[in-house]
Design a protein around this motif. Sequence first.
Motif, PDB file in Angstrom:
ATOM      1  N   VAL A   1       0.843  -1.200   0.000  1.00 18.22           N
ATOM      2  CA  VAL A   1       0.000   0.000   0.000  1.00 18.22           C
ATOM      3  C   VAL A   1       0.877   1.249   0.000  1.00 18.22           C
ATOM      4  O   VAL A   1       0.635   2.204  -0.749  1.00 18.22           O
ATOM      5  N   LEU A   2       1.897   1.251   0.849  1.00 20.16           N
ATOM      6  CA  LEU A   2       2.785   2.413   0.924  1.00 20.16           C
ATOM      7  C   LEU A   2       3.554   2.628  -0.380  1.00 20.16           C
ATOM      8  O   LEU A   2       3.787   3.770  -0.791  1.00 20.16           O
ATOM      9  N   ASN A   3       3.950   1.558  -1.022  1.00 23.37           N
ATOM     10  CA  ASN A   3       4.662   1.681  -2.284  1.00 23.37           C
ATOM     11  C   ASN A   3       3.791   2.364  -3.338  1.00 23.37           C
ATOM     12  O   ASN A   3       4.255   3.241  -4.082  1.00 23.37           O
ATOM     13  N   GLU A   4       2.521   1.986  -3.393  1.00 25.65           N
ATOM     14  CA  GLU A   4       1.595   2.629  -4.340  1.00 25.65           C
ATOM     15  C   GLU A   4       1.370   4.094  -3.967  1.00 25.65           C
ATOM     16  O   GLU A   4       1.323   4.971  -4.843  1.00 25.65           O
ATOM     17  N   LEU A   5       1.218   4.365  -2.668  1.00 31.60           N
ATOM     18  CA  LEU A   5       1.030   5.746  -2.221  1.00 31.60           C
ATOM     19  C   LEU A   5       2.246   6.594  -2.573  1.00 31.60           C
ATOM     20  O   LEU A   5       2.108   7.746  -3.023  1.00 31.60           O
ATOM     21  N   ARG A   6       3.427   6.038  -2.389  1.00 29.72           N
ATOM     22  CA  ARG A   6       4.656   6.765  -2.710  1.00 29.72           C
ATOM     23  C   ARG A   6       4.719   7.120  -4.191  1.00 29.72           C
ATOM     24  O   ARG A   6       5.151   8.214  -4.559  1.00 29.72           O
ATOM     25  N   ASN A   7       4.287   6.188  -5.045  1.00 26.51           N
ATOM     26  CA  ASN A   7       4.289   6.443  -6.486  1.00 26.51           C
ATOM     27  C   ASN A   7       3.233   7.471  -6.882  1.00 26.51           C
ATOM     28  O   ASN A   7       3.475   8.320  -7.752  1.00 26.51           O
ATOM     29  N   ASP A   8       2.051   7.388  -6.237  1.00 26.30           N
ATOM     30  CA  ASP A   8       0.942   8.268  -6.617  1.00 26.30           C
ATOM     31  C   ASP A   8       1.047   9.656  -5.998  1.00 26.30           C
ATOM     32  O   ASP A   8       0.711  10.662  -6.629  1.00 26.30           O
ATOM     33  N   HIS A   9       1.481   9.715  -4.733  1.00 25.78           N
ATOM     34  CA  HIS A   9       1.514  10.983  -3.993  1.00 25.78           C
ATOM     35  C   HIS A   9       2.800  11.064  -3.170  1.00 25.78           C
ATOM     36  O   HIS A   9       2.769  10.896  -1.942  1.00 25.78           O
ATOM     37  N   PRO A  10       3.929  11.304  -3.793  1.00 24.08           N
ATOM     38  CA  PRO A  10       5.193  11.320  -3.046  1.00 24.08           C
ATOM     39  C   PRO A  10       5.212  12.332  -1.907  1.00 24.08           C
ATOM     40  O   PRO A  10       5.845  12.090  -0.872  1.00 24.08           O
ATOM     41  N   GLY A  11       4.529  13.454  -2.058  1.00 26.60           N
ATOM     42  CA  GLY A  11       4.497  14.443  -0.984  1.00 26.60           C
ATOM     43  C   GLY A  11       3.778  13.916   0.246  1.00 26.60           C
ATOM     44  O   GLY A  11       4.223  14.141   1.386  1.00 26.60           O
ATOM     45  N   LYS A  12       2.660  13.228   0.036  1.00 25.05           N
ATOM     46  CA  LYS A  12       1.939  12.634   1.168  1.00 25.05           C
ATOM     47  C   LYS A  12       2.792  11.566   1.842  1.00 25.05           C
ATOM     48  O   LYS A  12       2.835  11.460   3.085  1.00 25.05           O
TER      49      LYS A  12
ATOM     50  N   ALA B   1      -4.115  15.075   5.557  1.00 22.32           N
ATOM     51  CA  ALA B   1      -4.407  14.760   4.153  1.00 22.32           C
ATOM     52  C   ALA B   1      -3.746  13.438   3.763  1.00 22.32           C
ATOM     53  O   ALA B   1      -4.345  12.598   3.069  1.00 22.32           O
ATOM     54  N   ALA B   2      -2.517  13.232   4.230  1.00 19.83           N
ATOM     55  CA  ALA B   2      -1.797  12.001   3.927  1.00 19.83           C
ATOM     56  C   ALA B   2      -2.379  10.817   4.697  1.00 19.83           C
ATOM     57  O   ALA B   2      -2.545   9.713   4.146  1.00 19.83           O
ATOM     58  N   TYR B   3      -2.681  11.014   5.970  1.00 25.90           N
ATOM     59  CA  TYR B   3      -3.235   9.948   6.807  1.00 25.90           C
ATOM     60  C   TYR B   3      -4.594   9.501   6.275  1.00 25.90           C
ATOM     61  O   TYR B   3      -4.908   8.300   6.228  1.00 25.90           O
ATOM     62  N   HIS B   4      -5.404  10.441   5.855  1.00 28.30           N
ATOM     63  CA  HIS B   4      -6.712  10.116   5.291  1.00 28.30           C
ATOM     64  C   HIS B   4      -6.556   9.211   4.065  1.00 28.30           C
ATOM     65  O   HIS B   4      -7.268   8.206   3.920  1.00 28.30           O
ATOM     66  N   GLU B   5      -5.601   9.556   3.200  1.00 25.81           N
ATOM     67  CA  GLU B   5      -5.384   8.762   1.995  1.00 25.81           C
ATOM     68  C   GLU B   5      -4.863   7.370   2.338  1.00 25.81           C
ATOM     69  O   GLU B   5      -5.303   6.362   1.757  1.00 25.81           O
TER      70      GLU B   5
END
Length: 371
Positions: free
Chosen positions: A229-240, A300-304
């Motif tokens: 999950v974190l890997n996908e989040l990092r790719n989609d929203h690196p700032g978050k 914003a990041a935690y919500h995502e």
Amino acid sequence: MQQSISSVARNVDALTAVWNGGERTRLPYLWLRDNCGCSECRVVQTTEKRFHIFRVAKDLTPLQVSIERTGSEDEAISIAWPDGHRTRYRSREIHGLLSRRRFTLRYWDGRFQPRKYDYRRFLADDNTAAELIEEILRTGVCVLIGAPTDPDSSEQLASRLGPIREVLFERIHNVVVDPKGYSIAHTDLAVAPHNDFTSYNWPPSVQALHMLVNECEGGESCVVDGFGVLNELRNDHPGKFDVLCAVPVPFRLFSEEYECYAANPMVELDSGGEIRLLRFNTQQMQAIPLSEPRLGDFYAAYHELSRRINDPRAQASVRLEGGQILLCAGHRVLHGRTALRSKGRRHLQDAYFEHDNVRNHLRLLRRTGRI
């Protein structure tokens, strides 16, 4: 084709080794001196270092460097140092130190089903044990079947997983419905995906969820690949992702007798920037101080992240029956369960271990030639 060093060139602070395929490897002089394997530099009995780097100049350079070839033995770099010491490295030794072996992680989603292994074979057969450990290193999860249902029989896992990691509350945790229980796991409510003891600065890194008896409707377990999950989040929203690596989050778990509390970022990276630890436990998360300047960005990041973790498409369902053990890499894999829908008996025991001990058991099996 065997890798061999064809030539070496001297530079200001390092040798450059040229391999027979044309590749080049930089060998700093201090590194070469520090890792000398001779009996003057290492304790023969234990292979531990005797040499200390401060004993040579920080701008150390060799007096002489040559390549030796003797008989059937592969060639070696021979180095003479200003203090009269000599160091020798075979090509295969240098090649073996080019990189550290890492397991390639296999990310997964809700369509994944953990592999199952026979409990008795895991304890008795080295090849089965090695296969299971490799699966834990790749995917972070598997299931043992045919396990005993005696209370505290999780102690038997120590022969493969290393000693139990003791934490507060209980050495082996009993998870049953209990009106005096100190966590949501002791109720009949659904438990959202989480990892345990986020309220420790270093949470247990392997968890064995051992079902002794399960006669209850509901209570199906689920697991989530937190690293995936974190890997996908990092790719989609690196700032978050970066905010989750930076903002300390407090977690608390307590009972009448004990209390543990720690505040750390939800995501921790290793020195190479790879994810090594996720702390996610909504139930035990405490309020972040309002003085935190990145509070808005964090939420914003935690919500995502929360949305992705609680998406059913990320959750693999596993119903544990009596005599089954769910093994999880606790820093990676989140676990939870659905609500209990009946009063049938359900007794789960939790035991914790350390990832280092599990991984090192595999190294021992390989080093001793048992696999």
